[in-house]
Design a protein around this motif. Structure first.
Motif, mmCIF file in Angstrom:
data_model
loop_
_atom_site.group_PDB
_atom_site.id
_atom_site.type_symbol
_atom_site.label_atom_id
_atom_site.label_comp_id
_atom_site.label_asym_id
_atom_site.label_seq_id
_atom_site.Cartn_x
_atom_site.Cartn_y
_atom_site.Cartn_z
ATOM 1 N N ILE A 1 0.841 -1.199 0.000
ATOM 2 C CA ILE A 1 0.000 0.000 0.000
ATOM 3 C C ILE A 1 0.874 1.246 0.000
ATOM 4 O O ILE A 1 0.665 2.178 -0.781
ATOM 5 N N ASN A 2 1.861 1.252 0.875
ATOM 6 C CA ASN A 2 2.766 2.404 0.981
ATOM 7 C C ASN A 2 3.507 2.643 -0.329
ATOM 8 O O ASN A 2 3.678 3.786 -0.756
ATOM 9 N N ALA A 3 3.945 1.573 -0.961
ATOM 10 C CA ALA A 3 4.662 1.702 -2.234
ATOM 11 C C ALA A 3 3.755 2.286 -3.314
ATOM 12 O O ALA A 3 4.188 3.146 -4.095
ATOM 13 N N LYS B 1 2.329 7.116 -6.616
ATOM 14 C CA LYS B 1 1.426 8.214 -7.002
ATOM 15 C C LYS B 1 2.015 9.563 -6.614
ATOM 16 O O LYS B 1 1.870 10.542 -7.342
ATOM 17 N N ASP B 2 2.681 9.623 -5.457
ATOM 18 C CA ASP B 2 3.330 10.867 -5.025
ATOM 19 C C ASP B 2 4.390 11.302 -6.033
ATOM 20 O O ASP B 2 4.484 12.479 -6.390
ATOM 21 N N ILE B 3 5.170 10.347 -6.479
ATOM 22 C CA ILE B 3 6.237 10.644 -7.445
ATOM 23 C C ILE B 3 5.630 11.122 -8.758
ATOM 24 O O ILE B 3 6.098 12.088 -9.358
ATOM 25 N N ALA B 4 4.560 10.470 -9.193
ATOM 26 C CA ALA B 4 3.897 10.885 -10.424
ATOM 27 C C ALA B 4 3.294 12.284 -10.263
ATOM 28 O O ALA B 4 3.300 13.082 -11.208
ATOM 29 N N THR C 1 3.789 16.751 -12.015
ATOM 30 C CA THR C 1 2.799 17.773 -12.371
ATOM 31 C C THR C 1 2.881 18.998 -11.472
ATOM 32 O O THR C 1 2.077 19.903 -11.604
ATOM 33 N N GLY C 2 3.821 19.003 -10.540
ATOM 34 C CA GLY C 2 4.026 20.178 -9.696
ATOM 35 C C GLY C 2 3.427 20.090 -8.312
ATOM 36 O O GLY C 2 3.463 21.054 -7.559
ATOM 37 N N THR C 3 2.887 18.957 -7.920
ATOM 38 C CA THR C 3 2.316 18.784 -6.583
ATOM 39 C C THR C 3 3.377 18.166 -5.691
ATOM 40 O O THR C 3 3.676 16.983 -5.800
#
Length: 152
Positions: free
Chosen positions: A29-31, A36-39, A43-45
């Motif tokens: 789950i963490n991975a 998603k965080d890396i993706a 986009t600038g988030t």
């Protein structure tokens, strides 16, 4: 970000308890969340994905494991099917309660009336409103036909 904290705390507790099955599922789950965080960074988030996105990730993971469990059962691999089902139970601890058929139908009716949808062309708007409000609480594969029938 509350959901992310709950998952991290559960991961630490699983390490302390030496619960290997729970630990491996929580790491998966963490991975997925970190992917998603890396993706999102592209986009600038920078602060990571919101809880609504984490719920979507968890829903997708649960659905994938359910399909895998079915495939394993059809193939006669009951041990692997049982492992997939135990992972589903762990994942679903972090998902909100699923809406019943009646509750989902009522939510569809409410969304249609709030948006003022009158034809099938408005289906995307209705689904978008439902996803914004009920992410992780309903199966949009089942809700789509419901909306389509109602607008036809």
């Amino acid at each position: 970000m509350v959901l992310r904290t709950r998952i991290t705390d559960a991961l630490k507790q699983a390490m302390r308890d030496k619960d290997a099955a729970r630990l491996s599922t929580l790491r998966l789950i963490n991975a997925a969340i970190k992917d998603k965080d890396i993706a999102a960074r592209a986009t600038g988030t920078d602060e990571g994905v919101p809880d609504s996105e984490v719920l979507a990730i968890l829903g997708k993971m649960s659905k994938q494991r359910l399909e895998s469990a079915r495939a394993y059962e059809e193939g006669g691999r009951l041990d692997l099917a049982e492992r997939e089902r135990s992972e589903i139970m762990i994942i679903e601890e972090y998902l909100p309660r699923q809406l019943s058929e009646e509750e989902a139908a009522a939510a569809v009716e409410t969304a249609i009336s709030e948006i003022g949808a009158e034809s099938i062309r408005d289906m995307g708007k209705v689904i978008g409103a439902l996803k914004a409000k009920y992410t992780g609480q309903m199966d949009f594969g089942k809700v789509g036909p419901m909306v389509k029938d109602r607008l036809s």
